[in-house]
Design a protein around this motif. Sequence first.
Motif, PDB file in Angstrom:
ATOM      1  N   SER A 219       0.824  -1.309   0.174  1.00 22.78           N
ATOM      2  CA  SER A 219       0.113  -0.132  -0.065  1.00 22.78           C
ATOM      3  C   SER A 219       0.893   1.205   0.041  1.00 22.78           C
ATOM      4  N   GLN A 220       0.689   2.231  -1.024  1.00 22.48           N
ATOM      5  CA  GLN A 220       1.224   3.407  -1.188  1.00 22.48           C
ATOM      6  C   GLN A 220       2.660   3.189  -0.794  1.00 22.48           C
TER       7      GLN A 220
ATOM      8  N   ILE B 210      -3.467   7.930   9.081  1.00 22.82           N
ATOM      9  CA  ILE B 210      -4.296   8.888   8.524  1.00 22.82           C
ATOM     10  C   ILE B 210      -4.350   8.517   6.990  1.00 22.82           C
ATOM     11  N   ASP B 211      -5.143   8.883   6.237  1.00 23.13           N
ATOM     12  CA  ASP B 211      -5.207   8.923   4.679  1.00 23.13           C
ATOM     13  C   ASP B 211      -4.307   9.997   4.335  1.00 23.13           C
TER      14      ASP B 211
ATOM     15  N   HIS C 299      -3.475  11.155   1.391  1.00 24.48           N
ATOM     16  CA  HIS C 299      -3.780  12.253   0.418  1.00 24.48           C
ATOM     17  C   HIS C 299      -4.624  13.254   1.194  1.00 24.48           C
ATOM     18  N   ARG C 300      -5.692  12.758   2.239  1.00 23.34           N
ATOM     19  CA  ARG C 300      -6.312  13.584   2.824  1.00 23.34           C
ATOM     20  C   ARG C 300      -5.433  14.605   3.739  1.00 23.34           C
TER      21      ARG C 300
ATOM     22  N   HIS D  49     -13.588  15.874  -1.682  1.00 22.95           N
ATOM     23  CA  HIS D  49     -13.198  14.842  -2.749  1.00 22.95           C
ATOM     24  C   HIS D  49     -12.217  15.522  -3.649  1.00 22.95           C
TER      25      HIS D  49
ATOM     26  N   ARG E 128      -8.642  16.072  -2.143  1.00 25.25           N
ATOM     27  CA  ARG E 128      -8.031  14.973  -1.913  1.00 25.25           C
ATOM     28  C   ARG E 128      -7.389  14.627  -3.280  1.00 25.25           C
TER      29      ARG E 128
ATOM     30  N   LYS F 202      -3.502  14.066  -4.234  1.00 22.92           N
ATOM     31  CA  LYS F 202      -2.888  12.810  -4.566  1.00 22.92           C
ATOM     32  C   LYS F 202      -2.035  13.185  -5.755  1.00 22.92           C
TER      33      LYS F 202
ATOM     34  N   GLU G 247      -1.762  -5.215   1.433  1.00 24.10           N
ATOM     35  CA  GLU G 247      -3.332  -5.549   1.436  1.00 24.10           C
ATOM     36  C   GLU G 247      -3.533  -6.384   0.351  1.00 24.10           C
TER      37      GLU G 247
END
Length: 919
Positions: free
Chosen positions: A699-700, A723-724, A726-727, A743, A746, A750, A908
């Motif tokens: 993941s990322q 925490i997300d 990108h958010r 959205h 975000r 990204k 994931e």
Amino acid sequence: MTDKTLLLVDGSSYLYRAYHALPDLRGVGGKPIGAIHGVVSMMKKLRDDNPALHGACVFDAQGSTFRNELYPDYKANRSAMPPDLAEQIEPIVEAVKLLGWPVLSVPGIEADDAIGTISCMAAKGGFEVVISTGDKDLAQLVGDRVTLINTMSNERLDIAAVTQKFGVPPERIVDYLALVGDSVDNIPGVDKVGPKTAAKWIAEHGSLDGVIAAAPTMKGMAGENLRKALDWLPQGRRLATVVTDCDLSAHVLGWPEFESLKLGEIDRDALIAFYDRYGLKSLRRELETGVPRGTRGRGVAAGAELPPPDPVPVPSEAMATRYETIVTMDALDGWIAKIAEAPLVALDVETGTLDPIRATLIGLSFSVAPGEAAYVPLRHDYAGAPDQLPVADVLERLRPWLEDADKAKVGQNTKFDSHVFAGAGVAVRGYVHDTMLESYVIEAHRPHTLESLAFRHVGRTALAYEDVAGKGVNQIPFAQVDVERAARYSCEDSEMALHVHQALWPRLASHPELRDVYERIEMPTSRVLGRIEAVGVLIDSALLASQSQELAARMSALEQQAFEIAGQPFNLGSPKQIGEILFGKLGMPVKRRTASGAPSTDEDVLQELAADYPLPAKLLEHRSLSKLKGTYTDKLPLMVNPATGRVHTTYAQAVAVTGRLSSNDPNLQNIPIRTPEGRRVREAFIAPPGCLILSADYSQIELRIMAHISADDGLLRAFGEGIDIHRATAAEVFGMALADVTHEQRRYAKVINFGLIYGMSAFGLAQNLGIERSAATAYIERYFSRFAGVKRYMDETRASALTRGYVETLFGRRVHLPEIAKPGPRRSAAERQAINAPMQGTAADLIKLAMIAVQDLLDREQRATRMIMQVHDELVFEVPDAELEWARNAIPATMASVAELRVPLVAEVGVGPNWDQAH
């Protein structure tokens, strides 16, 4: 010295040979100097060995020649000159002039034609002409007063030597070339007619005209192929003929006299200044002291390590070799005893195809010391082939040694050889070294073929595959190669691999971090990849056939829509017709032009135009579907191995400088997933009954690596708290609470996150987001003010890369940046690569470590779960239903544990009956 000797140098041949023969030498400011160094050395040696008063170095001029008019596809398959070589052309020409050589370059004709004209005129005038080249085409110029010399191999060709080498005299070389063709220049010959057949026909019938006249009576497949080529052969002869009557009066003063082609004295002071300007320290020292090349310094980027001295090229014919062809059991037993006692043995196989899963073993060789090797022919089946030992008996005798993990072995691309032996029922163990991977770890940016390694590191030249099997349409299967010729070729391969290893291993072993990458990552990865390739992946051919039909219907509909918009039918695959419609008939603005000056219709141009016009959008969609259909839905079912019922890709391990793997035949890493049609292709990758597909994806990963490398507080906190990212970035950039991030904000964040990792500029960011450049600049400035650690990392990395000439991954892999010291766009691109390469390279290292660790887990626990694909940061498995719960937990946990970063490493997992649903 004689005033009646004329030296002619094929400068264009020298350029490429020097560039490919020498290591990637770097001079002042990190500029490439390998080709300069090589050409200067060759020019000096030629003049030292061949005293003369007259001479010239002839280079190809830019632009097309009359041969392109005769045959538009002439040299059409040649790749562009490497940028590092192109940058050295101008200084090479300058250096050649400073060495006292007249330099010629004649527009409209090739260097060969200028050389041919000068040599012919000079020979008529009583000169002894020496032409220095590696080009066999110039053998047609050899005569009583004209000789060819190859400075790299010291081969000298007079009339007798040409006749012996090619089987035809110089005056028939053009006929010979017309028959065999030339894949380098894209000149077709007669299908399946190689050098021996061509020479035989010319000997029997006197000339190409005689061969053509005899064509109706020629028997067999060769005769049939000859008759098919009759219309082409005269054209092929014209293309291969070197012109000897060019008008050079505008380029050679006093032509046809040779006063302007007198060799001058070396301009010593100017040459010293030249050497200083480019950092050619050893050549400067030699010029000042007269001491010949030996152990000497290098001009390299400040702080970089000094490469070893250039080897003096030694052709294999000049090296003392003891090669044996084994055709008796006694001889085989003698060699088995010898290899059993040797501390390290090089092993090589010869096959009938380059498909490792389907390859048939034609022969094998082994070497215990440089210059000493043996070849065991097994399946040579041409008329008159000698008796050979039974394959099964040979393998059974060798099996104890081959399958003994304690018997150390080395090879070039050992993964391929392991597949071939596995296909023959032998599980080879004990491969402790692979010269291809040794080279890849030391200098990933250089070629890794055995021929290039031998030349660069031990100064060896040898037979190329084309020398023994022919090339292009004339290439014969290895099983039809003469056994003694095959023996020399294979023995060279095995003993040169051992020789190269002896040169590379001390360099690798002296750098603990590189040795660790080699031993802990690359060698184990090779073994895991071999297992993945052997398993293959099951596909649903019927589903792909159905998808092909749907794609064909949609393409047909798009074609009709395009015709309606254009107001006429046209070929959607023709750039010329597309250009006429878009820019001529419809008057769309020309965005860019091709090298020939025509308006470009490439994908980037169509993307720009599609924002304002409907037709380019239809063309893009049609192209996308056509590529998907041709590359995957049509082709994949044809690639199913009938013996296994599966598709078997080949993972290339020594290609990408960052350490990433690439997938070939078929390319499973490039299936588009951003379109519904592309994702549907993945539906055809299925699990067998009783199993499911499991996908485990980091993941990322690159953003996590950025957080670790930069140690930026904001990134570390976001990942540490889960925490997300990108958010979190959006909240920082737009100055708001996490809960208030929209959205769209975000999405912007990204693009910024991933864009900056790849060194995206404000202009690029503006294009991606569809905003003004000033707004993009403000976003970037705000990002760096909030994430100061990232800015610091980028600045320090650029500076370090410029000083060292390379960057490193967390595990010590080096990514060399040859263009980092160049001015302008090249340097900017290299700086972007410097920022991204540590992250992309570390991600590549991590997925390789994950593959190794997971495979080790599967073996330890004796699980039936099998790894079937590796795609970027993702591993794909075939999992029996009974092992699913275990795999869901054990595989991602193992992937997460292969390294300890400042932020959590997360994998994931998805599961489904096919790859699309699992991913």
